[in-house]
Design an enzyme around this catalytic site. Structure first.
Site, short mmCIF file in Angstrom:
data_model
loop_
_atom_site.label_atom_id
_atom_site.label_comp_id
_atom_site.label_asym_id
_atom_site.label_seq_id
_atom_site.Cartn_x
_atom_site.Cartn_y
_atom_site.Cartn_z
CG HIS A 1 -1.87 -1.08 1.33
ND1 HIS A 1 -3.17 -0.98 0.88
CD2 HIS A 1 -1.75 -2.34 1.82
CE1 HIS A 1 -3.81 -2.12 1.10
NE2 HIS A 1 -2.97 -2.96 1.67
CD GLU B 1 -4.70 -7.34 8.40
OE1 GLU B 1 -3.67 -6.69 8.64
OE2 GLU B 1 -5.62 -6.92 7.67
#
Length: 407
Positions: A64, A211
């Site tokens: 990212h 996650e």
């Protein structure tokens, strides 16, 4: 044409001596040095410094860039406090993260030997930087939106970003791709449309998956820390899908599942059965208190995984060797030599297959994306070269992309 001669070449999981590589924009031959010199008498001869190893370029499958401004703004230690801090500081961090900052992080990756990366893009703001950086970029246009009322609007915005990435010039080395944000944040209706789009256009496909324990609790029971989060920010108190429904949405197209830290044995087995792969982000998982991906279970299932840095919203660098070293420490129970070799493989041939790239291995016909690494001394045992490479490397000696040297 160029010919590189180094002490060792990493080929298909082995370190081979007494060979050289001839290449232009693609790898043309791997043979004895004297044979290549005879075959290509006008080639530029590159003799690597002593104790050198030639690798295929490393591939960072999940990055990212848009939060590259983060240094201390976001709260580490536990996933939900971190997510709350992302909401709180998001606008400021995005405003601070200009093209110059993102380009600098691309350069840092390049110096560590990363010749390709998967850029996860929520807004499309990174596209210009990704066009300009020399690396190959698989540009994952991320779909996010769990509210059915705004689903069409969000999906149309997603399509516009996909279209923009498809219009990049060939020389920019950008591959358009699709990313699904997460099970808790994408409505099933637009999820299926996006998966179908990726399949129809044969685009790489990626998604975050399980996650954190908070994510599993929300998807399975509609309770826990995510319940308070969704009630506070999105005025909803029930999840839009569950783990099983989300997982089966990808059954017909191989997908790169990111994190999977809280996946069960049965869910991991399902990923394997459908031809999926996993992206492992050791430092991000540790910094956000998510747990440890059980690599021993992936090994037993023969489920392929890559190693990726994630972004600076949950990490301290995008250096792939920093990530390798963290993996060695996080998975302390694994035999260190075998793990080191597996980590190298994960960021080369496995990553190339996951992102549909013609690179990741030193093979005739592949793109000439190559990295030269030098060790402090000649290894006493070839089976330890992967480990010494990981422990001693901060930056590469030379990096080639399509045969052109950039580092």
């Amino acid at each position: 044409m160029k010919i590189i001669i180094s002490d060792y070449i990493y080929i298909e999981g082995r370190f081979v001596e007494n060979l050289a590589v001839a290449f232009d924009e693609r790898i043309r031959s791997v043979d004895l040095p004297e044979k290549l010199i005879e075959r290509y008498p006008d080639a530029e001869l590159i003799r690597a410094k002593p104790y050198s190893v030639l690798y295929p370029g490393f591939i960072n499958t999940h990055v990212h860039l848009e939060f590259s401004a983060n240094k201390t703004a976001l709260k580490y230690g536990s996933f939900m406090p971190w997510l709350d801090s992302v909401i709180e500081h998001r606008d400021d961090l995005l405003k601070e993260c200009d093209n110059e900052m993102m380009q600098k992080e691309c350069e840092e990756m390049l110096k560590s030997g990363v010749t390709a990366f998967g850029a996860i893009s929520s807004f499309g703001t990174e596209l210009e930087v990704c066009e300009q950086t020399p690396q190959r970029v698989v540009f994952f246009n991320e779909l996010i939106g769990s509210n059915a009322q705004y689903a069409d609007m969000l999906y149309n915005d997603f399509l516009e970003r996909v279209k923009a990435s498809e219009q990049t010039a060939k020389e920019s080395r950008v591959t358009p791709a699709v990313a699904i944000h997460a099970p808790y944040s994408v409505h099933p209706v637009i999820l299926q449309r996006a998966v179908s789009l990726a399949k129809q256009r044969k685009m790489p496909l990626s998604t975050h998956f399980l996650e954190s324990q908070a994510e599993r609790e929300w998807l399975e029971k509609g309770s826990g820390e995510f319940k308070a989060f969704f009630e506070k920010f999105f005025n909803t108190s029930s999840p839009v899908t569950n783990v099983e429904e989300f997982l089966h949405a990808f059954d017909t197209y191989p997908t790169h599942f990111v994190h999977c830290v809280q996946a069960t044995d049965a869910e991991l087995a399902h990923l394997k059965s459908k031809g999926h792969t996993v992206a492992h982000c050791p430092r991000s998982n540790r910094y956000l208190g998510c747990g440890r991906l059980p690599l021993e279970k992936l090994k037993a299932l023969d489920l392929p995984y890559t190693v990726a840095t994630d972004g600076l919203s949950s990490n301290d660098s995008l250096n792939i060797f920093d990530e390798f070293r963290a993996a060695l420490m996080l998975h302390h129970q694994a035999p260190i030599q075998a793990l080191a070799l597996k980590l190298i493989e994960s960021a080369t041939s496995v990553a190339a297959k996951a992102l549909k790239l013609e690179s990741g291995s030193i093979r005739v016909g592949n793109a000439a994306d190559l990295v030269l690494i030098s060790l402090p001394e000649l290894p006493h045992r070839t089976e330890e070269i992967a480990l010494w490479t990981i422990l001693h490397t901060k930056t590469a000696d030379a990096v080639y992309i399509e045969g052109e040297r950039y580092v």
